[in-house]
Scaffold this motif. Structure first.
Motif: not given
Lengths: 212, 191, 316
Positions: C128-154
């Motif tokens: 996870r740390a390797v992924l986090f350092i390499s592709w921060g934009g993809l791995v370090a994003s925190y999507p909303n839940t389905l009940y609070c804005g929906g997964v498509d919104t970061i």
């Protein structure tokens, strides 16, 4: 294994058989520190080669004059003088490369390849062989770190020598440009070298048994 | 006081010379097979770097700068370090033979440990004063010692595991060092 | 989590069956958090978990096939690593992220060092740390839940980031149920507590590590915030602390053997988590804190192992 007491023998020995990076494990700091782009590898390798050839030549010429007791400080002064010259020349003619390599240029002084060759080869051999050894070791170092930096640049930036080789969809793996990537890439390369060496040894043993 | 705290955390964790900047890799890989020898090497390096940062700062500011010879600092510093290592070795032999026996074997290796020269050069580039330079040298060396001890601990443990034959020795040590470096990356921006 | 070295009071049992049993118990304990993540983040969570587990199991199988080792796929440890890895990813991660991560976890961190029980860092966390350092934009994003804005919104801010500004912005009920932005496995604290307490009751993990880990984070935030109980309590329930403290820091292969060593490990994890959360570049420090203590573990063991009966101190 070629004989080391001729120019060609000493040259080939450093280039392949006793490769400073893959066999002797010398000069690890620049090997890992600057190999994030292929151009840096070539630049660092050639700068080291120049210093290595000249320091080997001078130490070999002076080998009967330098007293044994002060040899280490003497070698260091000779090596440091050439490093300072290279440093100033690079700052004048290739400033961007000099900036990319940073402190590592000044640290060629303490690159153990140069010191080790001075102590174990140049101090005991005539100038012609010493130049051969310096060239071989230097170019051996150059190709090894260029290979390492090509791999790191390809995976870490998707290009080699700045030329984009990976398809558009490829997302570069940034960790390759950082410290962990350097250690792990060299570790994996060494595993490959070990496996290849073991295979060659097995093969030649098998051939010997066949002949016998 | 806060400058010193920043230097302390910075040199040991955030900008650790071995784990975050690739300096001193040769002794790091070479003298990390056993924790005891790693500790000896670490102490010897700490000793030399602390004194060397003190003297190289003096040489830079009282010799090279007044004479406008700054471009010779690589030669000057490495000479200071080489002489210092020699002096420390002789002094230890006379003053404390037991300490000499413990650290003596590592001393000749320190001249070519690039952490020593890198610390001296970086102290000048960072514009530290005499006290800060000496303190930063000491902390950098402690950072080097920490990295060395961590790798030695892991390598001792790995002796007991069944690592594949082609991983033993340098390849394994390099990959261990790489994984260790990942754990140091979390400290980025701490100071 | 490679539970190969089962550290129990005597009689010592160390056979394949027990490794397998322990791994199955851990999978069971991880199940509530997985189910919660599928409820919270939908099908993308299920997809990531499947990719991650399949990659880990397949990598282990193929490596051992090629290297000619006896296959250890049957011990469920690769499944546990796969689950852990997936729980550390955001629901928005593309499919190849868990695939790359799984290969790194199993091959680089575990098998190269001799397989189960020989790794010195937690495979899932390292990957996870390797992924986090390499592709921060993809791995370090925190999507909303389905009940609070929906997964498509970061989400622009994780609960941790919101709390740094004002602790009352985050509701306690949302934190407990997991209705907050975050990575798959970390949000639903009830599910994690359920699994963690189950493992402690079954005697599979040592309570000392999670207790000292979580306790020291709580105390440090309490002390530095001028005894703000609300903030300190919410810091404990936000982010990946629970997931890390119960399931990651307790990995047998990468935590100290002695009781004192485990207390040191827990406090160390807590201190570094606090330092990284409060001062470093990254919003969440749990995983890096655990990795750093993993690296420190051989040394902790060396200096805290109990002296064996009859052992003579060597030439003091």
């Amino acid at each position: 294994m070629p004989k080391k007491d001729t120019f060609l023998g000493a040259f080939l020995n450093g280039l392949i058989f006793e490769n400073p990076t893959f066999t002797l494990m010398l000069g690890m700091c620049p090997t890992l520190g600057i190999t994030t782009a292929a151009m840096n590898g070539v630049g660092m390798g050639l700068a080291t080669t120049v210093v290595l050839v000249f320091s080997n030549l001078f130490i070999s010429l002076l080998r009967n004059i330098i007293p044994d007791k002060v040899r280490i400080p003497s070698y260091i002064v000779i090596i440091a003088s050439f490093v300072t010259m290279i440093d100033l020349l690079m700052s004048a003619f290739v400033p961007s490369l000099r900036a990319a390599l940073g402190t590592y240029i000044q640290l060629i002084v303490v690159n153990c390849i140069i010191f080790a060759r001075a102590e174990s080869f140049a101090a005991k051999n005539p100038p012609v062989q010493a130049i051969g050894d310096g060239l071989g070791m230097g170019l051996g170092f150059t190709w090894a770190i260029t290979l390492l930096s090509c791999i790191r640049e390809l995976i870490g930036s998707g290009s080699i020598f700045g030329l984009r080789l990976m398809p558009e969809a490829y997302q570069p793996m940034a960790i390759m440009n950082q410290v962990p990537g350097g250690f792990i890439t060299l570790g994996i390369l060494l595993i490959l070298v070990n496996v290849i060496k073991a295979a060659i040894a097995r093969h030649s043993r098998a051939r010997k048994e066949e002949l016998a | 006081m806060s400058t010193f705290f920043v230097i302390l955390i910075g040199q040991i964790l955030v900008n650790n010379y071995v784990m975050c900047q690739f300096f001193g890799i040769c002794p790091f890989l070479g003298v990390s097979k056993k924790v005891d020898t790693a500790l000896g090497m670490g102490l010897a390096v700490t000793f030399v770097i602390t004194i060397a940062s003190f003297f190289t700062w003096l040489v830079q500011n009282f010799l090279l700068v007044p004479l406008h010879l700054e471009y010779l600092h690589t030669i000057a510093f490495i000479l200071v370090i080489a002489v210092l290592v020699q002096v420390v070795e002789n002094a230890l032999k006379k003053l404390s033979y037991s300490l000499y026996q413990a650290l003596g074997v590592y001393l000749p290796l320190i001249t070519t440990n690039c952490v020593v020269l890198a610390v001296a050069i970086n102290n000048i580039t960072d514009g530290y004063n005499l006290l800060e330079s000496t303190f930063s040298g000491c902390c950098s060396a402690l950072g080097f010692t920490l990295a060395l001890l961590l790798l030695a601990g892991i390598r001792e443990r790995m002796e007991l595991s069944n690592m594949p034959k082609w991983m033993q020795g340098f390849p394994g040590a390099l990959i261990m060092a790489g994984l260790m470096a990942i754990s140091f990356m979390g400290f980025g921006g701490l100071i | 989590m490679q539970r190969h070295l089962t550290i129990t009071p005597s009689p010592h049992v160390r056979d394949r069956a027990s490794t397998k049993n322990i791994m199955q118990e851990v999978c069971l304990a991880l199940a509530p958090a997985g189910i919660a993540s599928i409820i919270l983040f939908g099908a993308s969570a299920l997809k990531l978990i499947c990719f991650s587990v399949l990659t880990c199991v397949l990598t282990e199988y193929l490596y051992q096939l090629i290297a000619g080792h006896k296959s250890t796929v049957g011990d469920w440890s690769a499944v546990v690593t796969g689950l852990m890895l997936a729980y550390n990813l955001p629901a928005t991660a593309p499919w190849w992220i868990p695939v790359v991560g799984g290969v790194i976890a199993i091959l680089l961190v575990k098998q190269l060092f001799g397989g189960i029980g020989s790794n010195f860092m937690n495979p899932a966390l390292t990957a996870r740390a390797v992924l986090f350092i390499s592709w921060g934009g993809l791995v370090a994003s925190y999507p909303n839940t389905l009940y609070c804005g929906g997964v498509d919104t970061i989400s622009s801010a994780t609960p941790l980031a919101l709390m740094a500004a004002d602790p009352s912005q985050v509701s306690f009920v949302d934190l407990l149920l997991g209705n907050v932005p975050g990575i798959l496995g970390e949000t639903c604290k009830i599910a994690l507590l359920l699994g963690g307490i189950y493992l402690i009751i079954r005697g599979i993990i040592d309570w000392r590590i999670p207790a000292t880990f979580i306790g020291s984070v709580f105390v440090l935030f309490l002390l530095t915030s001028g005894f703000n109980f609300e903030l300190a309590l919410k810091e404990v329930f936000a982010g990946g602390l629970m997931l890390g403290a119960f399931f990651m820091a307790t990995d047998y292969a990468t935590c100290p053997l002695s009781r004192l060593g485990r207390v040191i490990m827990g406090i160390g994890c807590g201190v570094f988590t606090f330092m990284i959360r409060a001062y470093a570049n990254y919003p969440e420090g749990t995983s890096f804190a655990i990795l750093f203590m993993n690296v420190l573990t051989p040394l902790i063991d060396r200096y805290t192992m109990p002296k064996f009966f009859g052992e003579v101190k060597k030439n003091a």
